[in-house]
Motif scaffolding. Structure first.
Motif, short mmCIF file in Angstrom:
data_model
loop_
_atom_site.label_atom_id
_atom_site.label_comp_id
_atom_site.label_asym_id
_atom_site.label_seq_id
_atom_site.Cartn_x
_atom_site.Cartn_y
_atom_site.Cartn_z
N GLU A 147 -101.84 -40.72 16.70
CA GLU A 147 -103.11 -40.67 17.15
C GLU A 147 -103.32 -41.82 18.31
N LEU B 58 -103.35 -35.34 -0.70
CA LEU B 58 -103.93 -34.15 -0.30
C LEU B 58 -104.04 -32.99 -1.31
N GLY C 229 -100.41 -38.58 0.06
CA GLY C 229 -100.71 -38.98 1.64
C GLY C 229 -99.76 -39.77 2.55
N TRP C 230 -100.17 -39.75 3.70
CA TRP C 230 -99.31 -40.37 4.65
C TRP C 230 -99.14 -41.87 4.25
N ILE D 178 -104.34 -33.61 9.80
CA ILE D 178 -104.26 -34.50 8.64
C ILE D 178 -103.08 -35.02 8.21
N LYS D 179 -102.29 -34.81 8.75
CA LYS D 179 -100.68 -35.30 8.63
C LYS D 179 -100.55 -36.98 8.57
N GLU D 180 -101.68 -37.67 8.88
CA GLU D 180 -101.53 -39.05 8.89
C GLU D 180 -102.68 -39.52 7.90
N GLU D 181 -103.21 -38.57 7.30
CA GLU D 181 -104.22 -38.86 6.15
C GLU D 181 -103.75 -39.73 5.05
N ARG E 142 -104.88 -40.65 2.29
CA ARG E 142 -105.27 -40.02 0.65
C ARG E 142 -104.37 -38.81 0.29
N GLU F 251 -108.89 -29.91 0.54
CA GLU F 251 -109.12 -29.15 1.73
C GLU F 251 -109.21 -27.54 1.40
N ILE G 143 -108.40 -35.97 -1.04
CA ILE G 143 -109.34 -35.16 -0.26
C ILE G 143 -108.89 -33.60 -0.69
#
Length: 320
Positions: free
Chosen positions: A277, A196, A264-265, A189-192, A194, A172, A170
């Motif tokens: 989350e 970054l 990514g995460w 977005i820390k647990e995204e 993909r 940003e 992704i």
């Protein structure tokens, strides 16, 4: 080999953070539902230009820039140097973040009259953290053929050399300039999972890396791509804590245009680990209902295991 030493607005902070944030729901509908193709109209060519090394321009881009009736340029003075270098005499007209919404009609008028027009930014691919969205939207709504002419793009160049997963990522763009907004965006977005990709201005790159280290963790792999294709190009891949220290120790790393690529995460190896989350949802539910019911409902919402959520909530209450 010819090198261009001007700054790279494909990654310039003066862009335009508001360019993509400014469009309305009505405008989005217009973009996704273009008018019928007008065969009598000219074509709008979205042309990528070099981000530093002038040798990176394509033969097709040069051909189109020579043949169109008009070039819509982010900064005509800047682009005139590029045109002079390649012996291109096509007229230039300004199309930048401050005028493209209101002045786009002048380009649309030329296009509807049958003229071909090229859209360029100061460097890189137009619309990618650069102006051009409103003109492209207006052209599509008018049934004008919009043709991409691919070429240099800083985010893709950085990703291609980062050694981080590139199958899913992704972009940003620029993070908020102020620390509070920047940290809030990173937290979101820390647990995204993909990869970054971010653009950042040189005077904020250290603060950006400090915040990324604090939010993403010291060990998250990352890469700083600085001054891509230029004389002092730097690509440095390290865990975030080491990358921050590298930039902190060398002021030269706080110069030029920057792309930051971050892994990514990945979920913790422990089977009993619960995402932040899921914990947020669980804690909200615990304020309104008994523990057992909250754990069951949180499991339905998040997909986490009910017994794990129940135990986490129980341990949390015991520790309170």
């Amino acid at each position: 080999m010819v090198r261009q030493t001007v700054s790279d607005p494909d990654t310039s902070s003066g862009v335009r953070r508001a360019t993509m944030a400014a469009f309305t729901d009505h405008e989005v509908c217009a973009l996704t539902a273009p008018g019928p193709l007008n065969s009598a109209a000219g074509s709008l060519y979205v042309v990528a230009t070099p981000i530093g090394n002038l040798d990176d321009i394509s033969a097709r881009a040069l051909k189109i820039l020579r043949e169109v009736a008009l070039i819509a340029a982010e900064d005509t003075r800047h682009s005139q140097r590029l045109m002079q270098h390649f012996g291109i005499s096509t007229p230039l007209a300004a199309c930048h973040e401050h005028n493209e919404r209101d002045e786009g009609s002048r380009f649309i008028t030329r296009l509807l009259a049958g003229d071909n027009v090229a859209l360029i930014s100061d460097a890189g691919t137009p619309l990618i953290s650069d102006p051009g969205y409103h003109l492209v939207r207006q052209a599509r709504a008018a049934g004008i053929n919009v043709v991409p002419v691919p070429g240099a793009c800083a985010l893709i160049a950085a990703l291609s050399a980062a050694g981080l997963p590139s199958d899913r990522f992704i972009f940003e763009g620029f993070l908020p300039a102020k620390a509070v907004g920047r940290k809030a965006r990173l937290e979101a977005i820390k647990e995204e999972p993909r990869t970054l990709i971010f653009y950042e201005a040189p005077h904020r790159i250290l603060e950006c890396l400090q915040d990324m280290e604090a939010v993403f963790g010291a060990d998250r792999p990352a890469l700083l791509a600085r001054e891509i294709t230029k004389t002092f190009e730097t690509l440095k891949g390290l865990p975030l804590s080491e990358l921050r220290a590298f930039v902190e120790a060398d002021s030269n790393q706080q110069r030029g245009e920057c792309v930051v690529v971050v892994a990514g995460w990945t979920a913790p190896e422990s089977e009993d680990a619960v995402s932040s989350e899921a914990m947020r949802i669980l804690n909200l539910l615990l304020e309104e209902m008994p523990l057992k019911r909250a754990a069951a409902l949180a499991a339905q919402i998040t997909g986490e295991r009910k017994n794990v959520l129940y135990q986490v909530a129980l341990d949390q209450q015991k520790g309170a």
